[in-house]
Design a protein around this motif. Structure first.
Motif, mmCIF file in Angstrom:
data_model
loop_
_atom_site.group_PDB
_atom_site.id
_atom_site.type_symbol
_atom_site.label_atom_id
_atom_site.label_comp_id
_atom_site.label_asym_id
_atom_site.label_seq_id
_atom_site.Cartn_x
_atom_site.Cartn_y
_atom_site.Cartn_z
ATOM 1 N N PRO A 195 0.830 -1.312 -0.195
ATOM 2 C CA PRO A 195 -0.161 0.247 0.076
ATOM 3 C C PRO A 195 1.023 1.194 0.217
ATOM 4 C CG PRO A 195 -0.715 -1.869 1.304
ATOM 5 C CD PRO A 195 0.600 -1.884 1.323
ATOM 6 N N ARG A 248 0.772 4.353 -3.029
ATOM 7 C CA ARG A 248 0.588 5.342 -2.706
ATOM 8 C C ARG A 248 1.247 6.412 -3.204
ATOM 9 N NH1 ARG A 248 -2.067 10.129 -2.631
ATOM 10 N NH2 ARG A 248 -2.986 10.429 -0.830
ATOM 11 N N ASP A 260 1.216 7.055 -6.685
ATOM 12 C CA ASP A 260 0.304 7.692 -6.653
ATOM 13 C C ASP A 260 0.849 9.234 -6.910
ATOM 14 O OD1 ASP A 260 -1.260 5.984 -6.884
ATOM 15 O OD2 ASP A 260 -2.381 6.099 -5.833
ATOM 16 N N ALA A 313 -1.899 4.732 3.079
ATOM 17 C CA ALA A 313 -3.303 4.557 2.232
ATOM 18 C C ALA A 313 -3.725 3.665 3.031
ATOM 19 C CB ALA A 313 -2.395 3.657 0.779
ATOM 20 N N VAL A 323 -6.519 8.128 -7.444
ATOM 21 C CA VAL A 323 -6.660 6.857 -6.148
ATOM 22 C C VAL A 323 -6.034 5.617 -7.222
ATOM 23 C CG1 VAL A 323 -6.954 8.596 -5.019
ATOM 24 C CG2 VAL A 323 -8.548 6.686 -6.149
ATOM 25 N N ARG A 344 -3.537 3.478 -4.991
ATOM 26 C CA ARG A 344 -3.905 2.842 -3.574
ATOM 27 C C ARG A 344 -4.698 1.920 -3.957
ATOM 28 N NH1 ARG A 344 -6.741 7.243 -0.324
ATOM 29 N NH2 ARG A 344 -5.173 8.663 -1.654
#
Length: 390
Positions: free
Chosen positions: A58, A62, A65, A194, A330, A333
């Motif tokens: 995660p 993230r 992103d 995340a 997202v 994520r």
């Protein structure tokens, strides 16, 4: 210079990565036995990789992103190379565990690759395009286990060095040819841990994502339970060693590549993601129930083929369904959450499988494998209920 397709490059990145992974998986359980590892310890050895992935995927999703997909992919592939080389040089069980920790902590390349595909693909095409990752996975499991079986005859540790070298080649290809898919204007501006609650989904979308995560977790527990114990099962029941298991894993990869590389897109056009998920879950459950009763090589091959095809139907469709519940900003994520759920499952599956297989070893010698595989089938009943609720 001709323009290279980003999807083709992602396919190549995942393929080479999975060749290395495929080299190791059929070899590692039997290799660990050389250090005196029991089935339970082998389960932990396989599971620790996924424990680190669960914690880190995660965060890596993230991070992708925030800073883009390309640098995260590059770091994860280099970490994979380091882990493989340490496995090859390890002379104690402790060092094998350290190598698995390093590999798992940087093993966010699959979730980031899926986010990359989501970046460059319209929502209605995502399950089909994510099937390309599944096809690369399958092809990697054709070449990887076969190479593992071949190089295991050179030296027990040789497959790990081959896998490490392939990971370095993968990193070089990624650095040279993969363009960034997430432009700066589409990136998130802040970085935080995340989590599903931070996605700000409407209640129906939140329920769908929860069901998708739950079904993905349970099916991955069942399949990783199978994968972790399969070499020990075939060794005990059929006398198969690394070479034979490598060829069996290669067969699974070949079938998964056919399903996810071409057949899945046609099936989804004529039905739906949900229908293919349900069919795959049912097929996995039936295969696990009958596997312990296989008494011939032909029966084993047929059941293994059915399990491979069924799993090929499940993984890409669930990732596609999850991707379609959220917006572009997202995707990393959500793919990180999906892979985190899968990583947790790959902790539970090998450990549970090793413990239940040890139970069979001391109490049910005539039905070795029945307890873990029937337990996996029971978990798939719960996964079926969640799939039907999508």
């Amino acid at each position: 210079m001709t323009r290279r397709s980003p999807l083709a490059i992602i396919f190549g990145v995942v393929f080479i990565d999975l060749v290395g992974f495929g080299i190791v998986i059929p070899i590692l359980p039997l290799y660990a036995e050389r250090f005196g590892a029991s089935p339970v310890v082998i389960g932990w050895l396989l599971g620790i990789y996924s424990a680190m992935q669960m914690l880190c995927a995660p965060l890596l999703g993230r991070l992708s992103d925030r800073i883009g997909r390309r640098p995260v992919l590059l770091v994860s592939v280099l970490g994979t190379a380091a882990g493989f080389f340490l496995m090859g040089t390890a002379n104690t069980l402790t060092l094998l565990f350290v190598a698995r920790v390093i590999d798992g902590a940087t093993g966010g390349n699959l979730s980031t690759a899926l986010a990359y595909i989501a970046d460059v693909t319209p929502p209605e095409e995502r399950s089909k395009r994510m099937g390309l990752v599944g096809a690369a996975f399958g092809l990697g499991f054709i070449v990887g286990p076969a190479l593992g079986g071949i190089f295991s005859h050179v030296a027990p540790q040789a497959p790990f060095f081959v896998a490490g070298a392939l990971a370095l080649l993968n990193a070089a290809a990624l650095a040279a040819w993969l363009p960034e898919s997430l432009p700066p204007e589409r990136r998130v501006r802040t970085f935080h841990v995340a989590g599903a609650r931070s996605l700000d989904l409407a209640p129906p979308a939140r329920r769908r994502l929860a069901c998708t995560l739950g079904a993905y977790f349970l099916t991955t527990v069942a399949f990783s339970l199978l994968t972790a114990t399969y070499p020990l099962f075939t060794n005990r029941r059929f006398g198969y060693g690394p070479s034979e298991n490598g060829y069996l894993f290669a067969t699974q990869g070949f079938l998964a590549a056919i399903v996810q590389g071409g057949l899945l897109g046609w099936l989804i056009r004529h039905s739906s993601d949900k229908t293919m998920t349900v069919v795959g879950v049912v097929g996995l459950g039936v295969g696990l129930v009958i596997l312990p009763f296989n008494g011939t090589a032909a029966a084993l091959l047929a059941t293994t083929a059915a399990l491979a095809v069924s799993h090929g139907l499940v993984a890409s469709t669930l990732n596609g369904l999850a991707s379609r519940t959220v917006g572009a900003a997202v995707q990393g994520r959500v793919m990180g959450l999906m892979q985190s759920a899968a990583s947790l499952a790959r902790i539970v599956g090998p450990v549970l499988g090793g413990w239940l297989l040890h139970h069979d070893a001391v109490t049910l010698a005539a039905h070795f494998g029945q307890t873990p595989y029937w337990a996996g089938a029971g978990l798939l009943l719960a996964a079926l209920a969640l799939a039907l609720a999508l």
